[in-house]
Design a protein around this motif. Structure first.
Motif, short mmCIF file in Angstrom:
data_model
loop_
_atom_site.label_atom_id
_atom_site.label_comp_id
_atom_site.label_asym_id
_atom_site.label_seq_id
_atom_site.Cartn_x
_atom_site.Cartn_y
_atom_site.Cartn_z
N GLY A 395 4.12 9.78 -2.85
CA GLY A 395 3.57 10.34 -4.09
C GLY A 395 3.04 9.29 -5.05
N PRO A 396 2.02 9.67 -5.82
CA PRO A 396 1.36 8.71 -6.72
C PRO A 396 2.30 8.13 -7.78
N ASP A 397 3.25 8.91 -8.28
CA ASP A 397 4.09 8.42 -9.37
C ASP A 397 5.14 7.40 -8.90
N ALA A 398 5.27 7.26 -7.58
CA ALA A 398 6.28 6.33 -7.05
C ALA A 398 5.67 5.00 -6.64
N GLN A 399 4.36 4.82 -6.87
CA GLN A 399 3.67 3.65 -6.31
C GLN A 399 4.19 2.32 -6.84
N GLY A 400 4.85 2.35 -8.00
CA GLY A 400 5.46 1.12 -8.51
C GLY A 400 6.41 0.50 -7.49
N ILE A 401 7.01 1.33 -6.65
CA ILE A 401 7.93 0.82 -5.62
C ILE A 401 7.17 -0.10 -4.66
N VAL A 402 5.94 0.31 -4.31
CA VAL A 402 5.11 -0.50 -3.41
C VAL A 402 4.77 -1.83 -4.09
N THR A 403 4.33 -1.73 -5.35
CA THR A 403 3.98 -2.93 -6.09
C THR A 403 5.16 -3.90 -6.13
N GLY A 404 6.34 -3.36 -6.44
CA GLY A 404 7.54 -4.19 -6.55
C GLY A 404 7.92 -4.81 -5.23
N ALA A 405 7.79 -4.03 -4.15
CA ALA A 405 8.17 -4.53 -2.82
C ALA A 405 7.22 -5.64 -2.39
N ARG A 406 5.92 -5.43 -2.62
CA ARG A 406 4.95 -6.45 -2.19
C ARG A 406 5.14 -7.73 -3.00
N ALA A 407 5.40 -7.57 -4.30
CA ALA A 407 5.62 -8.75 -5.14
C ALA A 407 6.85 -9.52 -4.68
N ALA A 408 7.79 -8.81 -4.09
CA ALA A 408 9.02 -9.46 -3.63
C ALA A 408 8.88 -9.96 -2.19
N GLY A 409 7.69 -9.83 -1.63
CA GLY A 409 7.44 -10.44 -0.32
C GLY A 409 7.35 -9.49 0.85
N ALA A 410 7.37 -8.18 0.61
CA ALA A 410 7.27 -7.24 1.73
C ALA A 410 5.87 -7.31 2.35
#
Ligand SMILES: Nc1ncnc2c1ncn2[C@@H]1O[C@H](COP(=O)(O)OP(=O)(O)O)[C@@H](O)[C@H]1O
Ligand SMILES: [Mg+2]
Length: 468
Positions: A395-410
């Motif tokens: 869902g669009p409102d959860a996309q911060g999780i993706v941002t946070g994961a990628r910033a942490a190296g995912a």
């Protein structure tokens, strides 16, 4: 409910009596479909429907009396100015007429339902216990629960939730607790409260409601909760992992399914507990149960035994399904806030420690106000820190999780973003491997709990057909 005549309900609520003075002996309900013989039907006016429209159905199903703001038929009715206030007064009237009843109130940002289920499991073998269905913890759920008290009920376990200051105080006036438990102060409903301080003030209303002969059970591991010891007239028992907690857990071990076992140490003895609930976070919930039940005279041995046999009693809370295809699905999508997300991710990581692939299917955490984006990013970062193998963000409102994961190296491959629950379903179908541990977690309205139900039903039916 304890039997009450219509005239008594009139006196308790300050209403007006219409029709003859029937005896209400059945259930008190707000849903006309739940009426049975002897019921009192409480006609609430909600956002979508006016309960008065359902009075005929309620009567047909056996309701002998109606509580409402107007007369609908010529059957026995109590007419009041405000149904909510009258319902609250009725519930309080039930408590006041039950001299042998002890009320245990439970609040906190996370774990109320799990804890009330555990406490009810410990108290039920001792004496008749009423505890809420599911998560009934509001200005409607609490009176509904209180009105299930009968003359032989000894314990009422009341879950008390809040989305604003004064809510817990209101609920404690409906069901004044002798024991008040505060589990934690987190960030659930931060949007409505405005600040963590406001949440803390609200939760502290629980212990402010206690009399000097009551008991406050406070989490020693949460400094905000521990600080509430200065806000109550009642004696305080602290619980937690901290070495100076009055009731504490030592020798904690967590098995491959994320279930904790520990020794509970109290001033008057110790007992072993082996929880069947998933997630280390249930240790604190269980310790609160120990403190409350000890105060009620239950032996430590009996408490330990009951805690060790209690299964998850309410749906969609770390609900584990071993699927016939060898994967394990954990459906924890009843609700979500940053703290329960963290607890669930840690439990998932623990379940993957034996080499199983871990998949976290995460949806939106609602009601976080201005902090929503930052909190979603923090969840993504925590998933990476916990070593979760695959993240599916729904869902669009959860996309911060993706941002946070990628910033942490995912890596991109390990972090998949899908637009909705149907897309997540398709992905889980095509991408599932035997041995996977899959966690589903989101706020209730994000719908992941039903995705979990669908996956389980689907896999089970495929396997049944295959076996035929
Ligand atoms: N003490 C705790 N700390 C953090 N999360 C918890 C705790 N207890 C339960 N949880 C998690 O929080 C979610 C809600 O649990 P629940 O018992 O329904 O709490 P509540 O009734 O307060 O909403 C579940 O995902 C559960 O696993
Ligand atoms: Mg609840």
């Amino acid at each position: 409910m304890i039997p009450l005549r219509l005239s008594e309900i009139v006196a308790i609520t300050g209403g007006e009596q219409h029709g003859h003075d029937v005896l209400v002996e059945g259930a008190v309900v707000t849903d006309s479909r739940e009426c049975g013989p002897g019921s009192l039907y409480v006609a609430r006016v909600g956002e979508h429907a006016d309960g008065h429209d359902f009075v005929p159905g309620a009567r047909a199903a056996g309701a002998v009396a109606v509580l409402g703001t107007r007369v609908v038929d010529d059957g026995p009715t109590v007419v009041v100015a405000d149904v909510q206030e009258a319902f609250a007064a009725l519930a309080r009237g039930v408590v006041d007429r039950s001299p042998d009843l002890t009320v245990i109130g439970i609040t906190g940002s996370s774990g109320k339902t799990s804890t009330k289920d555990l406490l009810a499991a410990v108290l039920r073998p001792v004496a008749e216990t009423v505890a809420p269905v599911g998560s009934y913890n509001s200005e409607v759920g609490v009176p509904l629960t209180v009105c299930r008290v009968t003359p032989t009920t000894r314990f009422l376990v009341a879950e008390m939730g809040a989305d604003g200051e004064g809510h817990i105080a209101y609920l404690t006036r409906i069901a004044p607790p002798q024991i008040g438990v505060v589990l934690n102060v987190g960030r659930a409903h931060l949007g409505e409260f405005g600040s963590v301080e406001a949440i803390a003030r609200t939760k502290s209303e629980m212990v402010q409601a206690l009399a000097p002969d009551g008991l406050a059970v406070l989490n020693a591991d949460d400094p905000t909760v521990l600080a509430m010891r200065d806000k109550t007239l009642a004696p305080v028992v602290t619980v937690g992992r901290s070495a100076d907690a009055d009731v504490r857990a030592t020798d904690v071990q967590v098995d491959d399914l994320g279930r904790a076992s520990f020794v509970v140490v109290t001033p008057d003895g110790r007992a072993e507990v082996r929880l069947r609930l998933l997630g280390e976070h249930h240790i604190g919930n269980a310790l609160s149960v120990v403190a409350a039940a000890r105060h009620l005279g239950v032996s430590l041995a009996d408490i330990g035994a009951a805690l060790s046999t209690a299964e998850a009693a309410s749906r969609w809370r770390m609900e584990m399904h071993d699927l016939p295809d060898g994967a394990t699905l954990v459906n924890d999508a009843y609700n979500a806030n940053p703290d329960s997300m963290a607890a669930a991710l840690r439990a998932l990581a623990r379940m993957g420690a034996g080499g199983r692939r871990t998949v976290a299917v995460l949806g939106t955490m609602r009601e976080l106000g201005d902090d929503a984006e930052a909190e979603h990013q923090a969840v993504g970062a925590l998933a990476v820190e916990c070593g979760i193998d695959r993240l599916v963000v729904v869902g669009p409102d959860a996309q911060g999780i993706v941002t946070g994961a990628r910033a942490a190296g995912a890596t991109d491959a390990a972090t998949v973003s899908v637009p909705d629950v149907d897309a997540a379903y398709d992905l889980l179908r095509s991408d599932r491997r035997s041995g996977d541990v899959i966690l589903l977690k989101s706020s209730r309205d994000s719908g992941l709990r039903f995705l979990g139900d669908r996956v389980v039903a689907d896999v089970e039916s495929t396997h049944t057909e295959g076996a035929r």
